[in-house]
Scaffold this motif. Structure first.
Motif, short mmCIF file in Angstrom:
data_model
loop_
_atom_site.label_atom_id
_atom_site.label_comp_id
_atom_site.label_asym_id
_atom_site.label_seq_id
_atom_site.Cartn_x
_atom_site.Cartn_y
_atom_site.Cartn_z
N MET A 1 -49.15 -135.96 45.87
CA MET A 1 -48.93 -135.28 44.60
C MET A 1 -50.07 -134.32 44.27
SD MET A 1 -46.82 -135.00 42.26
CE MET A 1 -46.15 -135.52 40.74
N ILE A 2 -51.28 -134.63 44.69
CA ILE A 2 -52.41 -133.74 44.43
C ILE A 2 -52.68 -132.85 45.64
CG2 ILE A 2 -54.89 -133.68 43.93
CD1 ILE A 2 -54.52 -136.20 42.32
N GLY A 3 -52.46 -133.36 46.83
CA GLY A 3 -52.75 -132.61 48.05
C GLY A 3 -51.85 -131.39 48.23
N PRO B 1 -50.19 -129.37 45.88
CA PRO B 1 -50.61 -128.23 45.05
C PRO B 1 -51.97 -127.67 45.45
CG PRO B 1 -49.69 -129.93 43.66
CD PRO B 1 -49.80 -130.50 45.04
N LEU B 2 -52.88 -128.54 45.92
CA LEU B 2 -54.18 -128.04 46.36
C LEU B 2 -54.02 -127.13 47.57
CD1 LEU B 2 -57.27 -127.95 46.35
CD2 LEU B 2 -57.23 -130.00 47.76
N THR C 1 -45.45 -132.06 37.01
CA THR C 1 -46.83 -132.47 37.28
C THR C 1 -47.40 -131.70 38.46
OG1 THR C 1 -46.27 -134.67 36.50
CG2 THR C 1 -48.31 -134.46 37.73
N GLY C 2 -46.57 -131.41 39.45
CA GLY C 2 -47.01 -130.58 40.58
C GLY C 2 -47.41 -129.20 40.12
N PHE D 1 -50.81 -129.51 38.32
CA PHE D 1 -51.92 -129.60 39.26
C PHE D 1 -52.21 -128.25 39.91
CE2 PHE D 1 -51.14 -134.35 39.79
CZ PHE D 1 -52.24 -134.68 39.02
N PHE E 1 -55.81 -126.20 39.79
CA PHE E 1 -56.56 -125.74 40.95
C PHE E 1 -56.75 -124.22 40.93
CE2 PHE E 1 -54.91 -129.74 43.03
CZ PHE E 1 -56.13 -130.38 42.95
#
Length: 87
Positions: free
Chosen positions: A2-4, A6-7, A62-63, A66, A70
């Protein structure tokens, strides 16, 4: 993921933003012109935040949130690069 995700998606425009800002700084252009890429990135992050919070919502939203965070971090780094004095 979920965080990786969008990063990783934010890395390409973020690195491009830093490269353009660095080139503008190297050319010794006016400070206002050098700040244009970071201002555009802040606007894009605000639009993505709005889309994620108001339009999409839920886990997909949420994506987007994030991703906007970033991009905002890359814009802050770009702003710091702009503010450093040119030799």
């Amino acid at each position: 993921m979920m965080i990786g995700g969008p990063l990783l998606i934010a890395l390409l425009p973020g690195v491009l933003l830093l490269l353009v800002t660095w080139l503008f700084r190297k050319m010794k252009w006016n400070k206002v012109v050098r700040m244009i890429p970071s201002m555009l990135t802040v606007m894009a992050a605000a639009v993505l935040f709005y889309i994620g919070y108001v339009e999409v919502r839920g886990f997909e939203g949420t994506g987007y949130l994030f991703l906007s965070v970033f991009l905002l971090l890359f814009a802050v780094v770009s702003y710091i690069v702009v503010k450093k004095p040119v030799r």
